[in-house]
Design a protein around this motif. Structure first.
Motif, PDB file in Angstrom:
ATOM      1  N   CYS A   1      70.200  19.632  40.966  1.00  0.00           N
ATOM      2  CA  CYS A   1      71.482  20.188  41.549  1.00  0.00           C
ATOM      3  C   CYS A   1      72.228  19.755  40.623  1.00  0.00           C
ATOM      4  O   CYS A   1      72.806  19.326  39.511  1.00  0.00           O
ATOM      5  CB  CYS A   1      71.991  18.887  42.584  1.00  0.00           C
ATOM      6  N   TYR A   2      73.378  21.018  40.934  1.00  0.00           N
ATOM      7  CA  TYR A   2      74.619  21.923  40.041  1.00  0.00           C
ATOM      8  C   TYR A   2      74.212  21.813  38.058  1.00  0.00           C
ATOM      9  O   TYR A   2      74.585  21.158  37.757  1.00  0.00           O
ATOM     10  CB  TYR A   2      75.582  20.655  40.102  1.00  0.00           C
ATOM     11  N   SER A   3      73.078  22.577  38.136  1.00  0.00           N
ATOM     12  CA  SER A   3      72.298  21.882  35.989  1.00  0.00           C
ATOM     13  C   SER A   3      72.822  24.008  35.676  1.00  0.00           C
ATOM     14  O   SER A   3      72.495  23.658  34.506  1.00  0.00           O
ATOM     15  CB  SER A   3      71.331  22.013  36.550  1.00  0.00           C
ATOM     16  N   LYS A   4      73.350  24.399  36.723  1.00  0.00           N
ATOM     17  CA  LYS A   4      73.760  25.642  35.897  1.00  0.00           C
ATOM     18  C   LYS A   4      75.210  25.288  34.840  1.00  0.00           C
ATOM     19  O   LYS A   4      74.710  25.980  33.792  1.00  0.00           O
ATOM     20  CB  LYS A   4      74.336  26.687  36.917  1.00  0.00           C
ATOM     21  N   VAL A   5      75.637  24.228  34.945  1.00  0.00           N
ATOM     22  CA  VAL A   5      76.545  23.923  33.412  1.00  0.00           C
ATOM     23  C   VAL A   5      75.618  23.765  32.392  1.00  0.00           C
ATOM     24  O   VAL A   5      75.694  24.002  30.901  1.00  0.00           O
ATOM     25  CB  VAL A   5      77.122  22.798  33.998  1.00  0.00           C
ATOM     26  N   GLN A   6      74.733  22.828  32.187  1.00  0.00           N
ATOM     27  CA  GLN A   6      73.855  22.641  31.173  1.00  0.00           C
ATOM     28  C   GLN A   6      72.848  24.223  30.724  1.00  0.00           C
ATOM     29  O   GLN A   6      72.468  24.165  29.628  1.00  0.00           O
ATOM     30  CB  GLN A   6      72.775  21.863  31.347  1.00  0.00           C
ATOM     31  N   ALA A   7      72.639  24.822  32.074  1.00  0.00           N
ATOM     32  CA  ALA A   7      72.172  25.837  32.017  1.00  0.00           C
ATOM     33  C   ALA A   7      72.849  26.776  30.341  1.00  0.00           C
ATOM     34  O   ALA A   7      72.082  27.658  29.570  1.00  0.00           O
ATOM     35  CB  ALA A   7      71.248  26.564  32.926  1.00  0.00           C
ATOM     36  N   CYS A   8      73.669  27.329  31.064  1.00  0.00           N
ATOM     37  CA  CYS A   8      74.821  27.905  30.236  1.00  0.00           C
ATOM     38  C   CYS A   8      74.970  27.497  28.867  1.00  0.00           C
ATOM     39  O   CYS A   8      74.676  28.453  27.704  1.00  0.00           O
ATOM     40  CB  CYS A   8      75.618  28.065  31.209  1.00  0.00           C
ATOM     41  N   ALA A   9      74.948  26.546  28.794  1.00  0.00           N
ATOM     42  CA  ALA A   9      75.574  25.501  27.573  1.00  0.00           C
ATOM     43  C   ALA A   9      73.952  25.667  26.143  1.00  0.00           C
ATOM     44  O   ALA A   9      73.625  26.186  25.315  1.00  0.00           O
ATOM     45  CB  ALA A   9      76.067  23.448  27.354  1.00  0.00           C
ATOM     46  N   ILE A  10      72.985  26.141  27.024  1.00  0.00           N
ATOM     47  CA  ILE A  10      71.385  25.416  25.824  1.00  0.00           C
ATOM     48  C   ILE A  10      70.944  26.908  25.897  1.00  0.00           C
ATOM     49  O   ILE A  10      70.596  27.182  25.045  1.00  0.00           O
ATOM     50  CB  ILE A  10      70.324  24.764  27.208  1.00  0.00           C
ATOM     51  N   ALA A  11      71.695  27.701  26.970  1.00  0.00           N
ATOM     52  CA  ALA A  11      70.978  29.323  27.036  1.00  0.00           C
ATOM     53  C   ALA A  11      71.953  29.618  24.837  1.00  0.00           C
ATOM     54  O   ALA A  11      71.795  30.804  24.863  1.00  0.00           O
ATOM     55  CB  ALA A  11      72.047  30.211  27.770  1.00  0.00           C
ATOM     56  N   ARG A  12      72.477  29.500  24.278  1.00  0.00           N
ATOM     57  CA  ARG A  12      73.437  29.361  23.354  1.00  0.00           C
ATOM     58  C   ARG A  12      71.808  29.430  22.190  1.00  0.00           C
ATOM     59  O   ARG A  12      72.250  29.868  21.430  1.00  0.00           O
ATOM     60  CB  ARG A  12      74.272  28.531  23.023  1.00  0.00           C
ATOM     61  N   HIS A  13      70.986  28.781  22.419  1.00  0.00           N
ATOM     62  CA  HIS A  13      69.617  28.488  21.052  1.00  0.00           C
ATOM     63  C   HIS A  13      68.179  28.790  21.880  1.00  0.00           C
ATOM     64  O   HIS A  13      67.665  29.194  21.791  1.00  0.00           O
ATOM     65  CB  HIS A  13      69.654  26.852  21.196  1.00  0.00           C
ATOM     66  N   VAL A  14      68.653  29.013  24.064  1.00  0.00           N
ATOM     67  CA  VAL A  14      66.771  29.005  23.853  1.00  0.00           C
ATOM     68  C   VAL A  14      67.010  29.861  24.385  1.00  0.00           C
ATOM     69  O   VAL A  14      67.884  30.466  25.614  1.00  0.00           O
ATOM     70  CB  VAL A  14      66.718  28.018  25.042  1.00  0.00           C
ATOM     71  N   PRO A  15      65.750  31.168  24.885  1.00  0.00           N
ATOM     72  CA  PRO A  15      66.455  32.531  25.091  1.00  0.00           C
ATOM     73  C   PRO A  15      65.990  32.383  26.861  1.00  0.00           C
ATOM     74  O   PRO A  15      66.879  33.873  27.600  1.00  0.00           O
ATOM     75  CB  PRO A  15      64.229  32.945  25.271  1.00  0.00           C
ATOM     76  N   TYR A  16      65.321  31.402  27.681  1.00  0.00           N
ATOM     77  CA  TYR A  16      65.526  31.749  28.698  1.00  0.00           C
ATOM     78  C   TYR A  16      65.717  29.878  29.903  1.00  0.00           C
ATOM     79  O   TYR A  16      64.969  29.501  28.912  1.00  0.00           O
ATOM     80  CB  TYR A  16      64.194  32.071  29.738  1.00  0.00           C
ATOM     81  N   VAL A  17      66.738  30.090  30.546  1.00  0.00           N
ATOM     82  CA  VAL A  17      66.959  28.729  31.053  1.00  0.00           C
ATOM     83  C   VAL A  17      67.675  29.543  32.388  1.00  0.00           C
ATOM     84  O   VAL A  17      68.307  29.812  33.136  1.00  0.00           O
ATOM     85  CB  VAL A  17      67.965  27.922  30.372  1.00  0.00           C
ATOM     86  N   ILE A  18      67.157  27.945  32.817  1.00  0.00           N
ATOM     87  CA  ILE A  18      67.676  28.185  34.715  1.00  0.00           C
ATOM     88  C   ILE A  18      67.519  27.112  35.044  1.00  0.00           C
ATOM     89  O   ILE A  18      67.446  25.819  34.743  1.00  0.00           O
ATOM     90  CB  ILE A  18      65.708  28.360  35.269  1.00  0.00           C
ATOM     91  N   GLY A  19      68.642  27.576  35.639  1.00  0.00           N
ATOM     92  CA  GLY A  19      69.841  25.497  36.286  1.00  0.00           C
ATOM     93  C   GLY A  19      69.557  26.456  37.455  1.00  0.00           C
ATOM     94  O   GLY A  19      69.570  27.480  38.297  1.00  0.00           O
ATOM     95  N   MET A  20      70.458  25.049  38.433  1.00  0.00           N
ATOM     96  CA  MET A  20      70.635  25.975  39.933  1.00  0.00           C
ATOM     97  C   MET A  20      72.041  25.094  39.639  1.00  0.00           C
ATOM     98  O   MET A  20      72.970  24.928  39.048  1.00  0.00           O
ATOM     99  CB  MET A  20      69.996  24.718  40.918  1.00  0.00           C
ATOM    100  N   SER A  21      73.230  26.391  40.602  1.00  0.00           N
ATOM    101  CA  SER A  21      74.421  26.787  41.090  1.00  0.00           C
ATOM    102  C   SER A  21      75.106  25.617  41.927  1.00  0.00           C
ATOM    103  O   SER A  21      76.348  25.226  41.686  1.00  0.00           O
ATOM    104  CB  SER A  21      74.606  28.478  40.948  1.00  0.00           C
ATOM    105  N   GLN A  22      73.927  24.773  42.756  1.00  0.00           N
ATOM    106  CA  GLN A  22      74.682  24.101  44.060  1.00  0.00           C
ATOM    107  C   GLN A  22      73.524  23.697  43.580  1.00  0.00           C
ATOM    108  O   GLN A  22      72.842  22.826  42.950  1.00  0.00           O
ATOM    109  CB  GLN A  22      75.536  24.906  44.823  1.00  0.00           C
ATOM    110  N   GLY A  23      73.718  22.008  44.645  1.00  0.00           N
ATOM    111  CA  GLY A  23      72.716  20.540  45.044  1.00  0.00           C
ATOM    112  C   GLY A  23      71.294  22.195  46.125  1.00  0.00           C
ATOM    113  O   GLY A  23      72.006  22.767  46.760  1.00  0.00           O
TER     114      GLY A  23
END
Length: 238
Positions: free
Chosen positions: A163-185
């Motif tokens: 849940c709510y992992s979009k924040v981490q996905a955006c940060a990690i995406a500076r280094h990894v080609p594709y990151v999938i996170g969740m925008s809400q619960g």
């Protein structure tokens, strides 16, 4: 040549960088056969597993947090990969009840191309892992991004099924080609359905973009109104 002579003879022929030994009881050897044997002896070993991708499944469900169906999720992922024609191209590794240090060790041990984290997210505060006693421990977003940057030369995709992992996905995406996170619960059913659709497509040889869409469609097909929750974040240009 007598039998006693044969048992005491041990000839070695050096041909084209190779050698053939113990040619006892024979007065001649065919050149072509010797060359072929030498070539076979010195030929390099072909690595047939160079295209194999390792998927690292990381799970955390600490004490005091809502129970998640993580065992069902990994079972469905494994079953989906087993059904595909390209099963031999994927190796699925698992680490459970992960602590912060376990994540780093698993990256060093398995050197994966794909990471799938399943557990709880804390939004801006980070992802929920475990401490030494099995209780929740939040890991800072920037710390996670820095860790994955160390392995960015090999990582291709990270799925944060929390849940709510979009924040981490955006940060990690500076280094990894594709990151999938969740925008809400996201509920258990949606998390599992997304994983099934994603790995079914990936195992069939589809791209990450296609696999992501397949996961979202799988949520819709299950009749759950959370298909917009997973967000694909391509690598950001620094």
């Amino acid at each position: 040549m007598s039998e006693s002579d044969s048992s005491s003879t041990n000839n070695t022929f050096n041909i084209s960088g190779g050698s053939i030994t113990n040619l006892t009881g024979s007065g001649a050897i065919y050149y072509n056969e010797a060359v072929q044997a030498a070539k076979a002896d010195s030929s390099p070993v072909v690595n047939h597993t160079s295209a194999t991708k390792t998927i690292l499944f990381l799970a955390a469900n600490p004490k005091g947090t809502t129970r998640l169906r993580l065992d069902e999720e990994i079972r469905e992922i494994d079953a989906g990969l087993e059904r595909t024609k390209r099963r031999e191209q994927f190796v699925l590794q698992q680490k459970w009840a992960v602590r912060a240090r376990d994540v780093q060790r698993a990256l060093l041990d398995f050197n994966p191309q794909i990471i799938h984290f399943s557990g709880h997210g804390g939004g801006e505060e980070g992802l929920v892992l475990e401490d030494e006693t099995g209780t929740p421990k939040l890991v800072d977003t920037e710390a996670l991004a820095a860790l994955f940057e160390l392995f960015s030369d090999r990582l291709e995709c990270i799925i944060l099924n929390a849940c709510y992992s979009k924040v981490q996905a955006c940060a990690i995406a500076r280094h990894v080609p594709y990151v999938i996170g969740m925008s809400q619960g996201i509920g258990d059913t949606s998390a599992i359905e997304f994983a099934v659709g994603f790995y079914d497509a990936l195992g069939a040889g589809k791209s990450v973009e296609f696999a992501y869409k397949s996961g979202c469609v799988n949520i819709r097909m299950a009749g759950v109104a959370e298909h917009l929750t997973p967000v694909l974040q391509p690598k950001l240009i620094k």
